[in-house]
Design a protein around this motif. Structure first.
Motif, short mmCIF file in Angstrom:
data_model
loop_
_atom_site.label_atom_id
_atom_site.label_comp_id
_atom_site.label_asym_id
_atom_site.label_seq_id
_atom_site.Cartn_x
_atom_site.Cartn_y
_atom_site.Cartn_z
N ARG A 73 0.96 -1.31 -0.11
CA ARG A 73 0.00 0.03 0.05
C ARG A 73 0.95 1.22 0.07
NH1 ARG A 73 -5.14 -1.05 0.08
NH2 ARG A 73 -5.37 1.34 0.33
N VAL A 74 0.54 2.13 -1.02
CA VAL A 74 1.44 3.51 -1.17
C VAL A 74 0.49 4.39 -1.41
CG1 VAL A 74 3.30 1.99 -2.09
CG2 VAL A 74 1.77 3.00 -3.61
N ARG A 75 0.94 5.57 -1.47
CA ARG A 75 0.36 6.95 -1.68
C ARG A 75 0.34 7.03 -3.04
NH1 ARG A 75 2.85 11.35 1.73
NH2 ARG A 75 4.42 11.39 -0.10
N SER A 76 -0.94 7.51 -3.56
CA SER A 76 -1.08 7.71 -5.17
C SER A 76 -0.69 9.47 -5.31
CB SER A 76 -2.46 7.56 -5.60
OG SER A 76 -2.42 7.72 -7.05
N HIS A 77 0.24 9.60 -6.09
CA HIS A 77 0.66 11.10 -6.56
C HIS A 77 -0.48 11.54 -7.53
CE1 HIS A 77 2.78 13.85 -9.35
NE2 HIS A 77 3.11 14.43 -8.16
N ASP A 78 -1.15 10.83 -8.41
CA ASP A 78 -2.38 11.30 -9.52
C ASP A 78 -3.55 10.88 -8.94
OD1 ASP A 78 -0.04 12.21 -11.19
OD2 ASP A 78 0.61 10.11 -11.06
N GLU A 79 -4.32 11.57 -9.61
CA GLU A 79 -6.00 10.86 -9.60
C GLU A 79 -5.90 9.79 -10.72
OE1 GLU A 79 -9.39 12.61 -12.12
OE2 GLU A 79 -9.45 13.62 -10.14
N LEU A 80 -6.65 8.80 -10.26
CA LEU A 80 -6.52 7.48 -10.84
C LEU A 80 -8.08 6.96 -11.15
CD1 LEU A 80 -4.01 5.23 -8.95
CD2 LEU A 80 -3.66 6.86 -10.93
N ARG A 81 -8.55 6.77 -12.25
CA ARG A 81 -10.12 6.52 -12.54
C ARG A 81 -10.04 5.21 -13.15
NH1 ARG A 81 -13.59 10.42 -12.15
NH2 ARG A 81 -12.77 12.54 -11.75
N ASN A 84 7.63 0.54 -13.06
CA ASN A 84 8.30 -0.67 -12.10
C ASN A 84 6.93 -1.04 -11.14
OD1 ASN A 84 8.01 1.47 -10.15
ND2 ASN A 84 10.04 1.70 -9.82
N ALA A 85 5.78 -0.89 -11.48
CA ALA A 85 4.78 -0.86 -10.64
C ALA A 85 3.26 -1.01 -11.27
CB ALA A 85 4.67 -0.15 -9.45
N LEU A 86 2.30 -1.66 -10.78
CA LEU A 86 0.99 -1.66 -11.48
C LEU A 86 0.12 -1.38 -10.14
CD1 LEU A 86 0.69 -4.99 -13.24
CD2 LEU A 86 0.83 -2.56 -14.31
N ALA A 87 -0.65 -0.02 -10.23
CA ALA A 87 -1.78 0.19 -9.33
C ALA A 87 -3.09 -0.49 -9.66
CB ALA A 87 -2.09 1.87 -9.25
N VAL A 88 -3.63 -1.17 -8.51
CA VAL A 88 -4.85 -1.73 -8.82
C VAL A 88 -6.00 -1.16 -8.13
CG1 VAL A 88 -5.64 -4.02 -8.16
CG2 VAL A 88 -3.36 -3.85 -8.64
N LEU A 89 -7.07 -0.98 -8.98
CA LEU A 89 -8.43 -0.54 -8.65
C LEU A 89 -9.45 -1.64 -8.65
CD1 LEU A 89 -6.88 2.25 -9.52
CD2 LEU A 89 -9.11 3.12 -9.96
N PRO A 90 -9.85 -2.02 -7.49
CA PRO A 90 -10.65 -3.19 -7.27
C PRO A 90 -12.04 -2.99 -8.17
CG PRO A 90 -10.64 -1.92 -5.24
CD PRO A 90 -9.58 -1.46 -6.13
N VAL A 91 -12.78 -4.10 -8.09
CA VAL A 91 -14.23 -3.72 -8.89
C VAL A 91 -15.01 -2.83 -7.79
CG1 VAL A 91 -16.26 -4.91 -9.35
CG2 VAL A 91 -14.11 -6.10 -10.00
N GLY A 92 -15.88 -2.03 -8.52
CA GLY A 92 -16.50 -1.13 -7.68
C GLY A 92 -15.91 0.29 -7.31
N LYS A 93 -14.50 0.46 -7.55
CA LYS A 93 -13.70 1.35 -6.99
C LYS A 93 -13.37 2.38 -8.50
CE LYS A 93 -11.45 3.99 -4.21
NZ LYS A 93 -12.06 4.68 -2.73
N GLU A 138 -4.24 9.58 -1.82
CA GLU A 138 -4.93 8.53 -1.08
C GLU A 138 -4.15 7.33 -1.50
OE1 GLU A 138 -9.79 9.66 -1.49
OE2 GLU A 138 -8.83 7.94 -2.80
N GLU A 139 -4.41 6.44 -0.42
CA GLU A 139 -3.55 5.04 -0.40
C GLU A 139 -4.37 4.06 -1.76
OE1 GLU A 139 -3.14 2.78 3.09
OE2 GLU A 139 -1.64 3.99 3.50
N ILE A 140 -3.22 3.57 -2.28
CA ILE A 140 -3.47 2.45 -3.42
C ILE A 140 -2.72 1.34 -3.22
CG2 ILE A 140 -1.72 3.49 -4.89
CD1 ILE A 140 -5.27 2.31 -5.92
N GLU A 141 -3.26 0.25 -3.69
CA GLU A 141 -2.65 -1.09 -3.48
C GLU A 141 -1.88 -1.32 -4.92
OE1 GLU A 141 -4.71 -4.96 -3.26
OE2 GLU A 141 -4.00 -4.96 -1.25
N VAL A 142 -0.57 -1.49 -4.67
CA VAL A 142 0.34 -1.53 -5.73
C VAL A 142 1.09 -3.02 -6.06
CG1 VAL A 142 2.40 -0.80 -6.77
CG2 VAL A 142 0.67 0.83 -5.96
N LEU A 143 0.92 -3.39 -7.21
CA LEU A 143 1.65 -4.74 -7.58
C LEU A 143 3.14 -4.25 -7.93
CD1 LEU A 143 0.39 -7.75 -9.38
CD2 LEU A 143 2.75 -6.99 -9.91
N GLN A 144 4.38 -4.73 -7.46
CA GLN A 144 5.53 -4.31 -8.01
C GLN A 144 6.47 -5.43 -8.23
OE1 GLN A 144 7.28 -3.70 -3.45
NE2 GLN A 144 8.24 -2.51 -5.03
#
Length: 407
Positions: free
Chosen positions: A336-344, A385-394, A401-407
């Motif tokens: 879990r990391v902090r997002s620098h950008d708006e993710l949609r 070097n990473a993939l941010a993951v937005l779950p279904v419904g988000k 904000e915090e975001i889950e990231v696969l690295q």
């Protein structure tokens, strides 16, 4: 259509690690970096091999120095000097000390080392200016490892530290699992090799190069089968060859629902059990996963480059690691990391957004890659070097904000 979680569970339950197939080989320790240890290792050596000094100083009898101090130093006769690499041939007597260096064997009779900064030497005598602890600065034989017990367990990845331990235990050969063999081919009439001149409507087959690199990075051996045109007979022949020679088969393209997407039909005809035909993720929805009675696992990845990389990282890489004998740590890891950008996202499927992690004031921050995030855009995947993951419904992640990231 399966969820990503259910798809991952289905895939990983199919994996039969190579150790159950007795697929091991003995290799030189110099060649062992990155390999998976196939058998547990024990050593006939204790670590340390003998009582030795952790400091440059003086080996003494604690009984002689237990009441020493700066005000009332104990005065000992220096009777020997003990360097590393030599076995002392004397026994320390009451009132005596031996000059000793780091790593040197503690002489008989001594049980404590006083560091040289807490002493003062006067010719062949030494004044002890402190009260040491009993046994201080003595590394006891077998205090790190006892001979005959397990030194390293099977199923671990060998890196510099483990290789150093094996070398120290005089293990010059090590038994490892063989590297999984992964057959790779791309499908599509529109594909050409990097050396061919592009004609209108054609694209270069970059997927095969990306997959070969990813397979090697995952510790496996790629078997490159080239480009297969959209011809059912050619596809069937290639798949037959692949499953006969590989532990895992990866194709890219041909798994959607177009008129020229033949892979699923051919797999059915060849007797495969198709476990997955689509996954609720973006990119990567058209994903086929099948198995054959003789054990190969088949991954039919989408044709779009970004989807190929994302589905490989999420599903194929853990499969290779588990198949290759890793007992633990083979699955993907999220932080879990902090997002620098708006993710949609539209929230309908689990969405993967590529970017980079940056350490900002001691906190990891995800920076979304610039440019369009569509499965056909390969260019902005470079240097991520990473993939941010937005779950279904988000549907929205705001900056900060915090975001889950696969690295």
């Amino acid at each position: 259509m399966l969820s990503v979680r259910d798809a991952a569970a289905t895939i990983f339950n199919l994996v039969q690690p190579l150790h159950s197939l007795q697929a091991t080989e003995d290799i030189d320790l110099f060649a062992a970096n990155g390999r998976i240890l196939a058998t547990s290792v024990t050593s006939a050596l204790d670590f340390p091999h003998w009582d030795n000094s952790a400091m440059d100083g003086y080996a003494v009898r604690y009984e002689d120095v237990q009441n020493s101090s700066v005000e009332q130093p104990v005065n000992l006769e220096i009777v020997a000097e003990v360097a590393a690499g030599y076995q002392p041939q004397f026994t320390l007597q009451p009132g005596q000390a031996a000059r000793i260096f780091t790593g040197a064997v503690i002489p008989k009779g001594a049980d404590t080392v006083v560091m040289q900064e807490k002493t003062r030497r006067e010719d062949n005598r030494v004044l002890i200016l402190t009260t040491p602890q009993s046994g201080e600065f003595v590394r006891r034989k077998a205090s790190y490892y006892q001979a005959g017990t397990e030194l390293l367990p099977a199923g671990i990845k060998l890196t510099a530290a483990e290789i150093a331990v094996l070398a120290a235990s005089q293990c010059s050969q090590v038994r490892v699992y063989r590297r999984p063999r992964v057959a790779i081919f791309s499908t599509g009439d529109e594909l050409v090799t990097v050396n061919q001149a592009l004609q209108p409507g054609q694209i270069v087959d970059s997927n095969q190069y990306a997959l070969a690199a990813l397979v090697q990075q995952s510790g496996a051996e790629p078997i490159l089968l080239g480009i297969v045109k959209d011809n059912p007979e050619d596809l069937a022949a290639t798949i037959k060859h692949a499953i006969a020679n590989a532990d895992i088969v990866i194709s890219s393209g041909g798994v959607s629902v177009g008129d020229y997407d033949y892979v699923d039909k051919i797999l059915d005809e060849l007797g495969a059990t198709i476990h997955i035909r689509a996954v609720a993720m973006r990119p990567g929805k058209p994903l086929t996963v099948a198995s054959f009675p003789q054990s190969p696992i088949y991954f039919g990845l989408p044709g779009n480059p970004a989807a190929v990389l994302v589905t490989f990282w999420r599903f194929v890489q853990p499969t290779i690691r588990k198949l290759g004998g890793m007992a633990a740590g083979w699955d993907v890891e999220f932080i879990r990391v902090r997002s620098h950008d708006e993710l949609r996202s539209d929230g309908k499927r689990e969405t993967y957004i590529w970017g980079s992690l940056h350490l900002i004031d001691g906190v990891y921050e995800f920076h979304k890659a610039k440019g369009s995030h569509i499965s056909g855009n390969l260019i902005n995947l470079a240097q991520t070097n990473a993939l941010a993951v937005l779950p279904v419904g988000k549907t929205l992640i705001l900056p900060g904000e915090e975001i889950e990231v696969l690295q």
